[in-house]
Design a protein around this motif. Sequence first.
Motif, mmCIF file in Angstrom:
data_model
loop_
_atom_site.group_PDB
_atom_site.id
_atom_site.type_symbol
_atom_site.label_atom_id
_atom_site.label_comp_id
_atom_site.label_asym_id
_atom_site.label_seq_id
_atom_site.Cartn_x
_atom_site.Cartn_y
_atom_site.Cartn_z
ATOM 1 N N THR A 100 0.899 -1.141 0.031
ATOM 2 C CA THR A 100 -0.001 -0.021 -0.137
ATOM 3 C C THR A 100 1.032 1.306 0.173
ATOM 4 O O THR A 100 1.586 1.439 0.990
ATOM 5 N N ILE A 101 0.975 2.052 -1.037
ATOM 6 C CA ILE A 101 1.470 3.428 -0.836
ATOM 7 C C ILE A 101 0.324 4.423 -1.054
ATOM 8 O O ILE A 101 -0.725 4.205 -1.152
ATOM 9 N N SER A 102 0.574 5.614 -0.664
ATOM 10 C CA SER A 102 -0.286 6.671 -0.534
ATOM 11 C C SER A 102 -0.994 7.171 -1.923
ATOM 12 O O SER A 102 -0.326 6.803 -2.763
ATOM 13 N N ASP A 103 -2.153 7.458 -1.703
ATOM 14 C CA ASP A 103 -2.910 7.683 -3.046
ATOM 15 C C ASP A 103 -3.141 9.273 -3.184
ATOM 16 O O ASP A 103 -4.002 9.433 -4.055
ATOM 17 N N ASP A 104 -2.117 9.936 -2.587
ATOM 18 C CA ASP A 104 -2.617 11.521 -2.642
ATOM 19 C C ASP A 104 -2.149 11.990 -4.101
ATOM 20 O O ASP A 104 -1.134 11.117 -4.650
ATOM 21 N N ASP A 105 -2.330 13.202 -4.282
ATOM 22 C CA ASP A 105 -2.072 13.501 -5.762
ATOM 23 C C ASP A 105 -0.804 14.463 -5.802
ATOM 24 O O ASP A 105 -0.724 15.466 -5.796
ATOM 25 N N VAL A 106 0.104 13.595 -5.918
ATOM 26 C CA VAL A 106 1.675 14.000 -5.919
ATOM 27 C C VAL A 106 2.347 12.912 -7.014
ATOM 28 O O VAL A 106 1.724 11.968 -7.286
ATOM 29 N N ILE A 113 5.045 4.890 1.491
ATOM 30 C CA ILE A 113 4.739 3.528 1.636
ATOM 31 C C ILE A 113 4.045 3.351 2.996
ATOM 32 O O ILE A 113 4.700 3.793 4.171
ATOM 33 N N ILE A 114 2.828 2.914 3.127
ATOM 34 C CA ILE A 114 1.909 3.017 4.141
ATOM 35 C C ILE A 114 2.186 1.378 5.046
ATOM 36 O O ILE A 114 1.984 1.227 6.200
ATOM 37 N N GLU A 194 -0.783 2.461 -11.594
ATOM 38 C CA GLU A 194 -1.817 2.800 -12.457
ATOM 39 C C GLU A 194 -2.705 1.737 -12.732
ATOM 40 O O GLU A 194 -3.981 2.023 -12.660
ATOM 41 N N ILE A 195 -2.169 0.406 -12.776
ATOM 42 C CA ILE A 195 -3.495 -0.474 -12.951
ATOM 43 C C ILE A 195 -4.179 -0.853 -11.663
ATOM 44 O O ILE A 195 -5.314 -1.069 -11.673
ATOM 45 N N LEU A 196 -3.566 -0.703 -10.462
ATOM 46 C CA LEU A 196 -4.193 -1.169 -9.425
ATOM 47 C C LEU A 196 -4.923 -0.052 -8.490
ATOM 48 O O LEU A 196 -5.878 -0.650 -7.691
ATOM 49 N N LYS A 197 -4.698 1.020 -8.661
ATOM 50 C CA LYS A 197 -5.200 2.194 -7.762
ATOM 51 C C LYS A 197 -6.549 2.202 -7.955
ATOM 52 O O LYS A 197 -7.272 2.395 -6.749
ATOM 53 N N ASP A 198 -7.204 2.180 -9.066
ATOM 54 C CA ASP A 198 -8.702 1.984 -8.974
ATOM 55 C C ASP A 198 -9.317 0.748 -9.397
ATOM 56 O O ASP A 198 -10.618 0.796 -9.772
ATOM 57 N N GLY A 209 -12.582 -0.436 4.989
ATOM 58 C CA GLY A 209 -11.626 0.070 5.875
ATOM 59 C C GLY A 209 -10.363 -0.488 5.763
ATOM 60 O O GLY A 209 -9.213 -0.573 6.769
ATOM 61 N N LEU A 210 -10.218 -1.306 4.777
ATOM 62 C CA LEU A 210 -8.462 -2.020 4.536
ATOM 63 C C LEU A 210 -7.964 -1.140 3.454
ATOM 64 O O LEU A 210 -8.161 -0.456 2.877
ATOM 65 N N ASN A 211 -6.533 -1.355 3.805
ATOM 66 C CA ASN A 211 -5.635 -0.810 2.763
ATOM 67 C C ASN A 211 -5.437 -1.373 1.579
ATOM 68 O O ASN A 211 -5.583 -2.587 1.342
ATOM 69 N N PRO A 212 -5.738 -0.375 0.622
ATOM 70 C CA PRO A 212 -5.757 -0.955 -0.877
ATOM 71 C C PRO A 212 -4.499 -1.726 -1.346
ATOM 72 O O PRO A 212 -3.371 -0.937 -0.754
ATOM 73 N N ALA A 213 -4.236 -2.892 -1.761
ATOM 74 C CA ALA A 213 -3.021 -3.263 -2.310
ATOM 75 C C ALA A 213 -2.753 -2.743 -3.678
ATOM 76 O O ALA A 213 -3.014 -3.072 -4.863
ATOM 77 N N ASN A 214 -2.020 -1.511 -3.909
ATOM 78 C CA ASN A 214 -2.130 -0.814 -5.154
ATOM 79 C C ASN A 214 -0.814 -0.459 -5.717
ATOM 80 O O ASN A 214 -0.599 0.200 -6.756
#
Length: 400
Positions: A100-106, A113-114, A194-198, A209-214
């Motif tokens: 899981t990494i942050s999905d903020d707009d940066v 890495i979370i 890019e493939i996994l975030k959405d 409430g789970l962390n995305p595997a992204n």
Amino acid sequence: MKYVIVLGDGMADEPIEALGGKTPLEYAKTPAMDRLSKKAEVGMVHTIPEGMKPGSDTANLSVLGYDAKKYYSGRSPLEALSIGVPMKDTDIALRCNIVTISDDDVPFEEKTIIDHSSSEISTEDCAVLLNAVKEQLETEQYHFYVGTSYRHCLIWENGQVIDLVQPHDVLGQTIGQHLPKDPMLLHMMKKSYEILKDHPLNIERKKQGLNPANCCWFWGAGTKPMLSSFQEKTGKKGMMISAVDLLKGIAVGAGMGVAKVEGANGGLHTNYAGKTQAAIKALCEDGYDFAYIHVEAPDEMGHQGSVERKVQAIEYLDEKVIEPLTAALDAQNVEYRLLVLPDHPTPIRVRTHTSNSVPFLLYDSTKERSETWNYNEREAALTGIKVEKGHELIDRLWER
């Protein structure tokens, strides 16, 4: 005589103020281990060879009697063995964590890495995500293979062993300085996000409430391993009982048996009873001389930085593995020698592995001893017993 090693991965730690200055092992209620310690040799062992990184790979090789400086060729190749990946001599295997990494707009390099385990994602869910990555990124040179939970494998044909960062070493940090220098590996990491975030599965995980595997994170590169036979080396027929592909791979490479335990997942709520019964069956019914019971949970809780859950993992190990195992062997009048230890510390303070020595307990059901110590880091150090070369500790298990 039967022989057992019970290994609490990452169980050793440092004194913690919230526990009154005790370590999780010292604080936890462990009546079975403390009962055995009164009739056992207790001491400290240094499992990480000088100059090598502290990891479950080098440390568990040491505990099994293999000098990691001689036998170690990388972590991921051992895991590849366990899942049946066909490796050529020119192949490089890499661990492919889905983290899981942050999905903020940066920009990608500025993300954080979370979670290295994506909320301890199940194998079934992670396989769906890895297959989505595989469909877009697999080529004639790069091949993805499903492993267990968040831990998977990438084979790089005619690749190179390059230095890569372990994700659990940099939790909470910005990822840019820790990314691969190799342009293709970096491209695949970025593309995997890019493939996994959405991905629909990750959208659903966030609702729960789970962390995305992204994101895929590559590390642990190495070449095809060449371990000598455990049975030829020791004269003992051995069985490995673990949820973790690394340990299964070491066993495959060493020609040991590998038990299949339903519900064994490497998490806090793994199937402890199933692991224990697999060991009892191997020793008492199937003609094995030696069983290695590996429990991953203390290490995972150390990486998560959870004092409470690490204490709980240690208590589960005592209650659900060591107590029923020794009770069953005693009830069947089996003579046995039992070695209990961690492979390395995973201190809550740093949330990753360190190279410090760890406590061991060596119990012989046929010998009478009367000691006052309990089993923990502080009291083990006070005994003055110290094994400097970890791969020599197992020799004490065979001694009579």
